[in-house]
Design a protein around this motif. Structure first.
Motif, PDB file in Angstrom:
ATOM      1  N   ASN A 123      -5.790   3.848  -7.746  1.00  0.00           N
ATOM      2  CA  ASN A 123      -4.789   3.109  -6.739  1.00  0.00           C
ATOM      3  C   ASN A 123      -5.174   3.269  -5.469  1.00  0.00           C
ATOM      4  N   LEU A 148      -4.553  -5.655  -6.761  1.00  0.00           N
ATOM      5  CA  LEU A 148      -3.566  -4.629  -6.806  1.00  0.00           C
ATOM      6  C   LEU A 148      -2.787  -4.752  -7.949  1.00  0.00           C
ATOM      7  N   TYR A 149      -2.851  -6.022  -8.723  1.00  0.00           N
ATOM      8  CA  TYR A 149      -1.865  -6.246  -9.666  1.00  0.00           C
ATOM      9  C   TYR A 149      -2.434  -6.705 -11.047  1.00  0.00           C
ATOM     10  N   GLU A 176      -6.615   0.225  -2.892  1.00  0.00           N
ATOM     11  CA  GLU A 176      -5.537  -0.145  -1.747  1.00  0.00           C
ATOM     12  C   GLU A 176      -6.700  -0.049  -0.418  1.00  0.00           C
ATOM     13  N   TYR A 180      -8.140  -3.370  -0.590  1.00  0.00           N
ATOM     14  CA  TYR A 180      -7.374  -4.364  -0.039  1.00  0.00           C
ATOM     15  C   TYR A 180      -7.049  -4.299   1.456  1.00  0.00           C
ATOM     16  N   GLU A 206      -4.968  -9.437  -2.039  1.00  0.00           N
ATOM     17  CA  GLU A 206      -3.998  -8.650  -2.737  1.00  0.00           C
ATOM     18  C   GLU A 206      -3.951  -8.563  -4.442  1.00  0.00           C
ATOM     19  N   VAL A 231       0.871  -1.015   0.198  1.00  0.00           N
ATOM     20  CA  VAL A 231      -0.094   0.119   0.102  1.00  0.00           C
ATOM     21  C   VAL A 231       0.900   1.210  -0.021  1.00  0.00           C
TER      22      VAL A 231
END
Length: 519
Positions: free
Chosen positions: A165, A181-182, A169, A172, A178, A70
């Protein structure tokens, strides 16, 4: 030491750390035991050829403890005695507006017409099993909004990546995996999202924010270009220094309320159509060019064509999912799609929708800003009459619809309330029918086998976006006439989907605090 590595891997190599970690280590010339963490920062599947590849980027930490994934800092300070701003609607826009208000030093008073997420699930179960529609607690209304039980997709075409983002975050930090985030197309799943939503509510209340369920706003007072108070269905008067309306695109009663108070609304283009469902195995074979193995996720698709000067496109594609009932009032049928986190249903479904333009709702032009909404209502009521029973939905084999012939029977479908054979080619508006038929033919040229007798269309998919826009002042963010009314999320006509609605909610929270402070 941190190294950045990009690899192209086979699905089997990308599937588990034990397979890809030696490849990462070999590329940077260290042992796997030297690596503290190989954090995935980007992952996408390239299925354009028969040799399917997975593109992965890593941040590799060697000999040092990795930092948190984060990047932003979130400070939810105590706000019990701070100025109050009323937020109407606990969907993504309302929840993220409330969190942002707390960060900015204001106390949110969050009003939700429906129930908490876990109580709401009981009403959804009754809707699907016994056709019992609770008009205040369903797939659209209740904590978390429509996205909570409609898949939890987090993909957006918005270019405001920094804002995105922040949203990912926050999700998350409140329990989302997680991977959001990708992943190139992040997804939480309707089985996991209710817990995340509950955790966000708990953050709001721990900081001193107020969250009230079963609180339906039915009236408001206006004086000198300002909202003076709200009224609820129990005749309670609620006041605040500013009001953020984050009520979603299905809260038609709110549009009618605003219109009755002379608050300007605008009709806008939107989209309607049907939901198509195929066997997931068929979509896998088309997209992966082979039989899917355990290393590949359920295949998705994204289709768009220009037909008869209109866009025809797939919407909210749900691999390994099911079709769900999304009506919010009696005597209407609306469908949507959802997937759980594992996306392991044997069905793949997607909305296939057609652009609706102002000339399509010209016959309702006397309703001005509500004209498109009335066309939407009319089609949903028409679908109800075709199905004849509760939440059953009208349906037709895809090949029969395209061929202008009635279906004699229907394939198995994931829609739990059940389907009813219906000649949808006869009763859908002509502009929808012809555009959909041409669109399906073109989609089949891109995905050979899409036009299949094993596919079913179910109607109607009508709540893709808001048919109404609540106009804003570009300088202040408020309504163009009502200075302390800040409309946020999908119901405003400016956002669509969980992430863009959350971004919009944060933005309207900031605007509302500037109004209150005067700067």
């Amino acid at each position: 030491m941190k190294k950045e590595v990009t690899l192209i891997l086979s699905p089997a190599e990308a599937y588990r750390e034990e397979a890809y970690l030696p490849v990462v280590a070999g590329l940077i010339g260290v042992s796997t035991s030297d690596i503290n963490l190989a954090r995935i920062v980007r992952k996408s599947i390239d299925a354009r050829g028969r040799n399917i590849k997975v593109n992965m980027s890593f941040e590799v930490y060697i000999g040092e403890e990795p930092p948190s994934p984060v990047e932003n800092t979130f400070l939810y300070q105590p706000v019990e005695n701070k100025p109050e701003i009323v937020v109407i609607g606990a969907g993504p826009a309302g929840l993220f507006a409330s969190l942002r208000l707390i960060e900015l030093g204001f106390r949110p008073v969050l009003l939700e017409r429906g129930k908490p997420a876990h109580e709401r699930k009981k009403d959804i179960d009754l809707l699907e099993s016994n056709h019992m529609l609770n008009t205040e607690s369903n797939y659209c209304f209740g904590e978390g909004g429509a996205g909570t039980f409609s898949d939890g997709k987090l993909y957006t075409r918005s270019k405001k990546r920094g804002d995105i983002n922040r949203i990912l975050e926050i999700l998350y930090l409140h329990g989302a995996p997680e991977s959001i985030l990708y992943e190139s197309h992040p997804h939480i799943g309707s089985d996991k999202l209710p817990e995340v939503i509950t955790n966000i509510r708990n953050t709001i209340t721990r900081a001193g924010g107020i969250v009230r369920f079963n609180t339906h706003v039915t009236g408001l007072g206006i004086s000198d270009g300002l909202i003076t108070h709200l009224l609820t269905d129990t005749h309670e008067k609620i006041t605040g220094q500013a009001y953020i309306f984050a009520t979603g695109h299905s809260a038609r009663d709110i549009y009618y309320l605003l219109n009755s108070k002379g608050i300007q609304l605008e009709a806008k283009p939107f989209a309607m159509g049907v939901r198509v469902e195929h066997p997931q195995e068929l979509i896998d074979n088309i997209q992966y060019h082979c039989r899917k193995d355990k290393y590949l996720p359920a295949a998705t698709y994204s289709l768009v064509e220009q037909v008869r000067d209109r866009g025809v496109y797939s919407f909210c594609m749900c691999p390994g999912g099911q079709i769900v009932p999304s009506s919010t009032a009696a005597f209407e049928i609306v469908v949507n799609g959802m997937s759980v986190s594992k996306r392991n249903s044997p069905f793949a479904n997607s909305g296939i929708v057609v652009q609706v333009i102002p000339s399509d709702f010209r016959s309702y032009q006397n309703l001005q800003g509500l004209a498109g909404m009335r066309l939407q209502e009319h089609l949903e009521q028409k679908a109800y009459k075709q199905a004849h029973s509760g939440q059953k939905a009208p349906a037709q084999r895809l090949t029969d619809f395209v061929g202008n012939r009635p279906s004699q029977d229907l394939p198995v479908c994931s829609y739990l309330p059940g389907t009813s054979v219906s000649p949808m080619h006869e009763w859908l508006p002509d502009f929808l029918k012809r555009s959909l038929q041409d669109g399906f033919r073109l989609f089949d040229s891109k995905m050979k086998g899409f036009l299949s007798r094993d596919a079913i269309i179910v109607g109607v998919e009508s709540r893709t976006s808001s048919p109404v826009r609540i106009p804003r002042d570009p300088e202040t963010g408020s309504h163009i006439r009502i200075r302390n009314l800040f409309a946020a999320g999908e119901g405003t006509g400016y956002a669509g989907g969980i992430v863009s609605s959350a971004v919009d909610g944060e933005s309207m929270a900031a605007y509302s605090t500037r109004f209150v402070t005067g700067h």
